[in-house]
Design a protein around this motif. Structure first.
Motif, PDB file in Angstrom:
ATOM      1  N   VAL A  63     -24.631 -63.046 -10.259  1.00 47.60           N
ATOM      2  CA  VAL A  63     -25.392 -62.129 -11.343  1.00 47.60           C
ATOM      3  C   VAL A  63     -25.074 -62.497 -12.548  1.00 47.60           C
ATOM      4  O   VAL A  63     -23.849 -62.557 -12.685  1.00 47.60           O
ATOM      5  CB  VAL A  63     -25.009 -60.447 -11.095  1.00 47.60           C
ATOM      6  CG1 VAL A  63     -25.579 -59.663 -11.868  1.00 47.60           C
ATOM      7  CG2 VAL A  63     -25.216 -60.177  -9.576  1.00 47.60           C
ATOM      8  N   LYS A  64     -25.996 -62.748 -13.640  1.00 42.53           N
ATOM      9  CA  LYS A  64     -25.884 -63.204 -14.826  1.00 42.53           C
ATOM     10  C   LYS A  64     -25.100 -61.929 -15.584  1.00 42.53           C
ATOM     11  O   LYS A  64     -25.874 -60.682 -15.485  1.00 42.53           O
ATOM     12  CB  LYS A  64     -26.761 -63.637 -15.570  1.00 42.53           C
ATOM     13  CG  LYS A  64     -27.210 -65.002 -14.863  1.00 42.53           C
ATOM     14  CD  LYS A  64     -28.631 -65.567 -15.838  1.00 42.53           C
ATOM     15  CE  LYS A  64     -29.003 -66.963 -15.374  1.00 42.53           C
ATOM     16  NZ  LYS A  64     -29.910 -67.406 -16.249  1.00 42.53           N
ATOM     17  N   TYR A  65     -24.244 -61.999 -16.340  1.00 43.39           N
ATOM     18  CA  TYR A  65     -23.738 -61.009 -17.045  1.00 43.39           C
ATOM     19  C   TYR A  65     -23.276 -61.498 -18.480  1.00 43.39           C
ATOM     20  O   TYR A  65     -23.078 -62.455 -18.810  1.00 43.39           O
ATOM     21  CB  TYR A  65     -22.544 -60.047 -16.546  1.00 43.39           C
ATOM     22  CG  TYR A  65     -21.222 -60.847 -16.427  1.00 43.39           C
ATOM     23  CD1 TYR A  65     -20.308 -60.956 -17.180  1.00 43.39           C
ATOM     24  CD2 TYR A  65     -21.313 -61.927 -15.339  1.00 43.39           C
ATOM     25  CE1 TYR A  65     -19.292 -61.458 -17.219  1.00 43.39           C
ATOM     26  CE2 TYR A  65     -20.017 -62.371 -15.137  1.00 43.39           C
ATOM     27  CZ  TYR A  65     -18.959 -62.382 -16.048  1.00 43.39           C
ATOM     28  OH  TYR A  65     -18.050 -63.125 -16.132  1.00 43.39           O
ATOM     29  N   GLU A  66     -23.180 -60.580 -19.582  1.00 46.37           N
ATOM     30  CA  GLU A  66     -22.675 -60.824 -20.639  1.00 46.37           C
ATOM     31  C   GLU A  66     -21.662 -60.032 -21.103  1.00 46.37           C
ATOM     32  O   GLU A  66     -21.683 -58.800 -21.100  1.00 46.37           O
ATOM     33  CB  GLU A  66     -24.010 -60.727 -21.829  1.00 46.37           C
ATOM     34  CG  GLU A  66     -23.620 -61.190 -23.325  1.00 46.37           C
ATOM     35  CD  GLU A  66     -24.882 -60.885 -23.851  1.00 46.37           C
ATOM     36  OE1 GLU A  66     -24.650 -60.269 -25.060  1.00 46.37           O
ATOM     37  OE2 GLU A  66     -25.786 -61.390 -23.581  1.00 46.37           O
TER      38      GLU A  66
END
Length: 69
Positions: A63-66
């Motif tokens: 999961v891409k997250y910032e």
């Protein structure tokens, strides 16, 4: 003599004509039954997945997250 030949050949000829007519009738019925209902989608071929993931399915999802500070 001619009557005997007529009695033997006419029924066979009639059966042949009737079989031919039945075959044509059944082939016409089959083509009309093969038509799908309007609005339906039929998939004949599903291609293999060309783009396989490098991560094995046992590892879970990425999961891409910032990060927010």
């Amino acid at each position: 003599m001619l009557r005997m030949l007529g009695r033997l050949l006419l029924p066979a000829l009639f059966r042949g004509v009737m079989n031919k007519a039945q075959a044509q009738s059944s082939s016409q019925n089959n083509t009309s039954q093969r038509r799908p209902k309007e609005g339906t989608v039929k998939v004949d071929y599903i291609p293999p997945n060309v783009y396989k993931s490098a991560v094995p399915p046992t590892e879970g999802e990425f999961v891409k997250y910032e990060e927010v500070k």
